[in-house]
Design an enzyme around this catalytic site. Structure first.
Site, PDB file in Angstrom:
ATOM      1  N   GLU A  53      22.102  46.379  84.040  1.00 11.01           N
ATOM      2  CA  GLU A  53      22.610  47.423  85.005  1.00 11.01           C
ATOM      3  C   GLU A  53      23.033  48.719  84.446  1.00 11.01           C
ATOM      4  O   GLU A  53      23.820  49.547  84.799  1.00 11.01           O
ATOM      5  CB  GLU A  53      23.617  46.725  85.683  1.00 11.01           C
ATOM      6  CG  GLU A  53      24.990  46.958  85.089  1.00 11.01           C
ATOM      7  CD  GLU A  53      25.281  45.426  84.532  1.00 11.01           C
ATOM      8  OE1 GLU A  53      26.480  45.335  84.138  1.00 11.01           O
ATOM      9  OE2 GLU A  53      24.471  44.742  84.408  1.00 11.01           O
ATOM     10  N   ASN A  54      22.640  49.005  83.243  1.00 14.66           N
ATOM     11  CA  ASN A  54      23.026  50.221  82.472  1.00 14.66           C
ATOM     12  C   ASN A  54      22.941  51.506  83.498  1.00 14.66           C
ATOM     13  O   ASN A  54      22.175  51.733  84.402  1.00 14.66           O
ATOM     14  CB  ASN A  54      21.950  50.669  81.408  1.00 14.66           C
ATOM     15  CG  ASN A  54      21.485  49.392  80.546  1.00 14.66           C
ATOM     16  OD1 ASN A  54      22.300  48.672  80.098  1.00 14.66           O
ATOM     17  ND2 ASN A  54      20.182  49.140  80.985  1.00 14.66           N
ATOM     18  N   GLU A 104      30.555  40.129  87.690  1.00 16.55           N
ATOM     19  CA  GLU A 104      29.100  39.470  87.948  1.00 16.55           C
ATOM     20  C   GLU A 104      29.352  38.251  89.240  1.00 16.55           C
ATOM     21  O   GLU A 104      28.569  38.344  90.061  1.00 16.55           O
ATOM     22  CB  GLU A 104      28.818  38.410  86.788  1.00 16.55           C
ATOM     23  CG  GLU A 104      28.509  39.292  85.667  1.00 16.55           C
ATOM     24  CD  GLU A 104      27.166  40.074  85.770  1.00 16.55           C
ATOM     25  OE1 GLU A 104      26.539  39.974  86.926  1.00 16.55           O
ATOM     26  OE2 GLU A 104      26.817  41.117  84.961  1.00 16.55           O
ATOM     27  N   HIS A 119      25.826  46.895  90.883  1.00 15.15           N
ATOM     28  CA  HIS A 119      26.439  46.915  89.627  1.00 15.15           C
ATOM     29  C   HIS A 119      27.035  48.318  89.427  1.00 15.15           C
ATOM     30  O   HIS A 119      27.812  48.516  88.855  1.00 15.15           O
ATOM     31  CB  HIS A 119      25.891  46.434  88.533  1.00 15.15           C
ATOM     32  CG  HIS A 119      26.146  45.032  88.081  1.00 15.15           C
ATOM     33  ND1 HIS A 119      27.343  44.430  88.017  1.00 15.15           N
ATOM     34  CD2 HIS A 119      25.293  43.978  87.782  1.00 15.15           C
ATOM     35  CE1 HIS A 119      27.440  43.266  87.965  1.00 15.15           C
ATOM     36  NE2 HIS A 119      26.014  42.874  87.570  1.00 15.15           N
ATOM     37  N   GLU A 162      24.529  44.518  76.413  1.00 15.00           N
ATOM     38  CA  GLU A 162      25.450  43.639  76.894  1.00 15.00           C
ATOM     39  C   GLU A 162      25.172  42.225  76.496  1.00 15.00           C
ATOM     40  O   GLU A 162      23.944  41.647  76.528  1.00 15.00           O
ATOM     41  CB  GLU A 162      25.366  43.421  78.428  1.00 15.00           C
ATOM     42  CG  GLU A 162      26.567  42.501  79.032  1.00 15.00           C
ATOM     43  CD  GLU A 162      26.542  42.354  80.374  1.00 15.00           C
ATOM     44  OE1 GLU A 162      27.527  41.838  81.041  1.00 15.00           O
ATOM     45  OE2 GLU A 162      25.939  43.176  80.984  1.00 15.00           O
ATOM     46  N   ALA A 185      17.795  41.279  83.755  1.00  9.84           N
ATOM     47  CA  ALA A 185      17.806  42.672  83.956  1.00  9.84           C
ATOM     48  C   ALA A 185      19.202  43.205  83.619  1.00  9.84           C
ATOM     49  O   ALA A 185      20.103  42.379  83.310  1.00  9.84           O
ATOM     50  CB  ALA A 185      17.700  43.187  85.384  1.00  9.84           C
ATOM     51  N   HIS A 197      20.882  43.432  93.019  1.00  8.73           N
ATOM     52  CA  HIS A 197      22.042  43.087  92.032  1.00  8.73           C
ATOM     53  C   HIS A 197      22.346  44.040  90.908  1.00  8.73           C
ATOM     54  O   HIS A 197      23.702  44.451  91.067  1.00  8.73           O
ATOM     55  CB  HIS A 197      21.925  41.553  91.379  1.00  8.73           C
ATOM     56  CG  HIS A 197      22.754  41.105  90.595  1.00  8.73           C
ATOM     57  ND1 HIS A 197      23.815  40.291  90.863  1.00  8.73           N
ATOM     58  CD2 HIS A 197      23.171  41.270  89.037  1.00  8.73           C
ATOM     59  CE1 HIS A 197      24.644  40.060  90.042  1.00  8.73           C
ATOM     60  NE2 HIS A 197      24.261  40.748  88.766  1.00  8.73           N
ATOM     61  N   GLU A 198      21.525  44.574  90.317  1.00  7.08           N
ATOM     62  CA  GLU A 198      21.689  45.574  89.140  1.00  7.08           C
ATOM     63  C   GLU A 198      22.151  46.827  89.984  1.00  7.08           C
ATOM     64  O   GLU A 198      22.863  47.635  89.412  1.00  7.08           O
ATOM     65  CB  GLU A 198      20.351  45.572  88.559  1.00  7.08           C
ATOM     66  CG  GLU A 198      19.916  44.652  87.876  1.00  7.08           C
ATOM     67  CD  GLU A 198      20.944  43.610  87.071  1.00  7.08           C
ATOM     68  OE1 GLU A 198      22.093  44.404  86.354  1.00  7.08           O
ATOM     69  OE2 GLU A 198      20.817  42.334  87.056  1.00  7.08           O
TER      70      GLU A 198
END
Length: 889
Positions: free
Chosen positions: A287-288, A343, A324, A144, A285, A320-321
């Protein structure tokens, strides 16, 4: 269009041309130009033959004409620094492909094909840390926003959704762990000491969510049972030396998964969830899908190496990740202009989670402090943009506080207007409607209108309008109540001269200062440029408490008498309103001092006497805990104070703030000393009492250091030494060293050396060592930073290390704004040195120089001079070019 070609190249490939020079001005990309991509890519197979210096990638892309797009036989595949070794279409060699700049163009005769491209890359040479790169002997990816095009040729845009099957082969000795997105579907041994693993992600995703990690890693395993009874295997992968510092991250992950089920109804959708900690990483970080890649800073924690703030940050970023997975992965962005869709929404979700896990009032104040210190200046400067921008040259420059933090505040306002239950209904509808899609901000707003029952026609302006609204509030007594007159204006920003009124939800209450009666809270919607409303009130001398809980991201202008501010700071039942009144009291006094106004404006003793009395009340108030007490003791920062002035003199601001802090430290020395002694007797646990004690302990030292440096040095040294005993914490150690670093004391050098020797093998803690000195109040801080830049442990190649020194220095307003401009020159040197290595990190250092228009003329000229020096450098990256050109205007 011009297609770059040469008859032949050194490798004999007739299709490749010499790379053309970068254009003087990178092209502008406009939101209004969005068109669906001409081809669908439903399935992708990637085959990696791994090596640190050479990795070969074979990509099989199933492609089909997109019926929703304009028909075109040309398939454009984005690349960045790639040369195709081979191009096949349906298994046959294709010779009609061409290169256009960095992109590969293939003309396809029919409606569906399999396109196969082989590329070879050098991860060890990838200093940009985008795409596939090497970090300390391991391979990892960051895609990203546009990193996938550095791995293979692909339509690298978020609206192209594909399912991925990934096979990796490499030497087992070098890469015993092979990870990718989704679930592991096969593994085995190959020839000559190699092994392989194959992963399949069944959920369609854009290429920016692709991830691969290969290396020698240890894993902490656990599991989570979802609300529907599915067992999910959890793994956190770290280097061997970091094993044992992942317990907090694992528990944070499990709490996040449970909270998202309970609060948003979101269940995890794969059988595996893995996290990998990487030391070289541009971001916090990523979020894959199913394989989150993290900066080590937001995974590793233990009491001896991480502060309470670090623990909170790990928990918040892990959440947070993970969040996502739905707000970003299952529903992604149609285009990068919609970045706040994922986001802003996810920041709000992690903020609500952190509020539930700890102190909600303290978390709210912390979030507002970040907004005001970073986003408000962004909103009022040359880089101002709406949360949904209209244009960009380089998308990485729009990973900003506006998109993230203001984006979260905009969605929080919807929640405030709807209430938690209706807001949840709107979120449920959004997830139901757009699961598996690349959506837009407008899609989210429509779901909120339909699911939460809100009329958001005017509210949409928050998405398209830049700048921070300023709300002026006037109060007048009328028969039977109080009349409020509220007006709103938003200052002009670059490209947006005229502003329209936006809906502003304001929580407010009327208190009676004469009787001490606290009024009930009500929600008022300010929708026009000016609005009058009458509130019933029976008593005399009402005091208005407004924007309670920071219900809207606006600047409140109110003409409250100092006595009213003192009342609110000491008595208000809303924690944020109490904090806000304290801030206003201090800001009012300091701005008067900066302007040279007579202290009589604030009473016979000046404003500092009122501040002293309120602080004394705060120190003695048994009705609040130490976590909240610590917030009330924090004075407004110098950046925030500068924002209150049309043109600021950083030197005068610093002098005034330090003078107030020193006077308070002397006037309340006994109280601060008693607070430090009391807090020092609390144990070193991790409950709210212990964390609060550590917080106020260091805050007390900050005031004492300004008022009585000798006493503070003794206490800080004792605090530092005690923290080094068994059971001590990094929070106390860092707090003591923070104070010592700003003092001229023999203990300063000794404890800095001890800290370095104690932790020299831990990169994250040595980052703290650099930052503590760069942000210190020491009169020689600038010279210290210049010397630290030559330290053997300093390198620009690691983003954490570069930020630990130079970004911390930028936050040290007094040193950064040294009158001779040495600080500006040092940051410009940093940008020029970083840009060829890591443009994304380099560009982050430009905005502080871009604030020159808001700084007094002498310093402003020096700041602009350094921006012009950067702009004159040859072959600037798109990232840095855009930031500098916009800053110069």
């Amino acid at each position: 269009m011009d297609i770059a070609r040469t008859p032949s190249t050194p490798d004999g490939n007739p299709h490749l041309a010499d790379a053309p020079p970068l254009p003087p001005t990178p092209p502008m990309i406009l939101r209004e130009d969005y068109r669906p991509f001409g081809w669908l890519v439903p399935n992708v197979r990637l085959d990696f033959t791994l090596g640190l210096a050479e990795t070969t990638v074979r990509a099989d892309l199933q492609v089909a004409r997109n019926p929703a797009a304009d028909s075109t036989p040309v398939l454009r595949l984005n690349g960045d620094g790639l040369n195709p070794l081979e191009v096949l279409v349906d298994g046959a060699v294709m010779n009609s492909w061409v290169m256009e700049g960095p992109d590969l163009l293939v003309t396809l005769p029919d409606d569906a094909h399999t396109v196969t491209i082989t590329t070879r890359i050098d991860p060890a040479a990838n200093s940009q840390l985008m795409g596939l790169y090497a970090s300390g002997g391991m391979l990892c990816t960051q895609c990203e926003a546009e990193g996938f095009r550095r791995i293979t040729f692909f339509p690298d845009r978020p609206d192209v959704l594909s399912t991925y099957r990934v096979r990796m082969t490499g030497p087992r000795a070098d890469f015993p762990v092979l990870l990718s997105n989704g679930d592991l579907v096969g593994s085995g041994d190959g020839a000559d000491g190699t092994h392989w693993a194959e992963w399949h992600d069944p959920w369609p995703k854009p290429s920016y969510l692709f991830a691969l990690v290969a290396g020698d890693l240890m894993v902490q395993r656990d599991s989570f049972t979802t609300m529907n009874g599915r067992e999910v295997d959890l793994g956190i992968y770290v280097r061997a030396e970091d094993e044992g510092r992942t317990d907090h991250a694992m528990q944070s992950l499990k709490r996040s998964m449970k909270w998202d089920e309970e609060v948003f109804g979101r269940e995890y959708d794969l059988g595996i969830f893995n996290i990998v900690a990487v030391s070289d990483f541009n971001m916090g970080a990523m979020e894959n899908k199913g394989l989150n890649v993290f900066n080590t800073k937001y995974v590793l924690a233990d009491p001896d190496t991480a502060t309470d703030g670090d623990y909170d940050a790990v928990e918040g970023v892990i959440a947070h990740e993970y969040f996502h997975n739905w707000s970003g992965n299952r529903i992604t962005c149609r285009d990068w202009f919609q970045l706040s869709l994922k986001e802003g929404f996810t920041v709000l979700r992690d903020q609500l989670f952190s509020q539930d896990m700890g102190s909600a009032p303290v978390k709210r104040i912390e979030d507002v402090r970040v907004l005001r210190s970073v986003q408000f200046p962004e909103d009022s400067g040359p880089l101002s943009h709406p949360i949904r921008p209209d244009s960009f040259r380089e998308i990485s420059n729009f990973y900003t506080a506006t998109v993230y933090n203001k984006g979260a505040e905009v969605i929080r306002m919807m929640r405030t207007m709807a209430g938690p239950e209706r807001f949840r209904a709107g979120c449920d509808l959004y997830f139901q409607r757009h699961d598996g899609e690349a959506a837009t901000c407008e899609d989210f707003v429509r779901a909120m209108e339909d699911g939460a029952g809100l009329d958001l026609r005017q509210f949409r302006r928050w998405y398209s309008q830049a700048g921070t609204p300023q709300v002026r509030v006037a109060v007048a007594s009328v028969e039977g109540g109080v009349e409020l007159t509220l007006s709103q204006t938003t200052p002009a920003t670059p490209g947006q001269e005229g502003k329209q009124a936006v809906p502003i939800p304001l929580k407010l209450a009327l208190h009676d200062r004469a009787t001490g009666t606290l009024g009930e809270e009500t929600l008022l919607m300010l929708t026009g440029a000016e609005q009058r409303v009458t509130l019933p009130h029976d008593g005399d001398a009402p005091v208005l408490s407004v924007n309670r809980g920071f219900s809207a991201p606006v600047v409140i202008r109110r003409d409250l008498a100092p006595d009213d501010l003192v009342f609110l700071a000491a008595r208000d039942d809303d924690p944020f309103a109490r904090y806000e009144a304290m801030q206003d009291l201090v800001v009012g006094h300091l701005l008067s001092a900066v302007r040279g106004e007579a202290p009589e404006k604030w009473g016979a003793e000046g404003g500092r006497a009122a501040i002293r009395d309120v602080l004394a009340t705060v120190l003695a108030d048994d009705g609040i805990d130490d976590l909240m007490r610590g917030e009330l003791l924090i004075l407004p920062g110098e950046t925030y104070l500068a924002e209150q002035l049309p043109v600021a003199d950083p030197g005068r601001i610093h002098t005034a703030r330090e003078a107030l802090k020193g006077w308070l430290g002397q006037a309340l020395e006994g109280e601060f000393l008693a607070l430090h002694h009391r807090a020092s007797r609390v144990g070193n646990g991790f409950d709210a009492e212990a964390k609060g004690a550590r917080k106020v302990k260091t805050q007390a030292l900050v005031f004492l250091a300004a008022g009585n440096p000798g006493l503070a040095a003794e206490l800080a040294t004792a605090q530092y030494d005690a923290s080094c005993e068994p059971g001590g914490t990094m929070t106390d150690r860092q707090g003591g060293l923070l104070v010592l670093a700003g003092l001229d004391s023999p203990a300063r050098t000794a404890r800095l050396l001890d800290f370095y020797n104690r932790h020299q093998d831990n990169p994250l803690v040595i980052d703290k060592w650099f930052s503590l000195q760069a942000q210190s109040l020491h009169r020689n801080a600038l010279a210290h930073v210049q010397a630290l830049a030559q330290h053997p442990d300093f390198t620009l190649r690691n983003p954490n290390r570069a930020r630990s020194l130079f970004m911390a220095f930028v936050g040290n307003a007094n040193a950064f704004h040294a009158p001779g401009g040495e600080g500006y020159r040092m940051i410009a040197d940093t940008v020029l040195a970083l840009d060829p290595l890591n443009p994304q990190t380099a560009a982050r250092f430009v905005p502080p120089l871009g604030r020159w228009r808001r700084i007094e003329p002498g310093r402003a000229a020096l700041m602009r001079e350094q921006l012009e020096r950067i702009a004159a450098a040859p072959r600037l990256s798109r990232d840095t070019f855009e930031q500098v050109s916009r800053s110069l205007g």
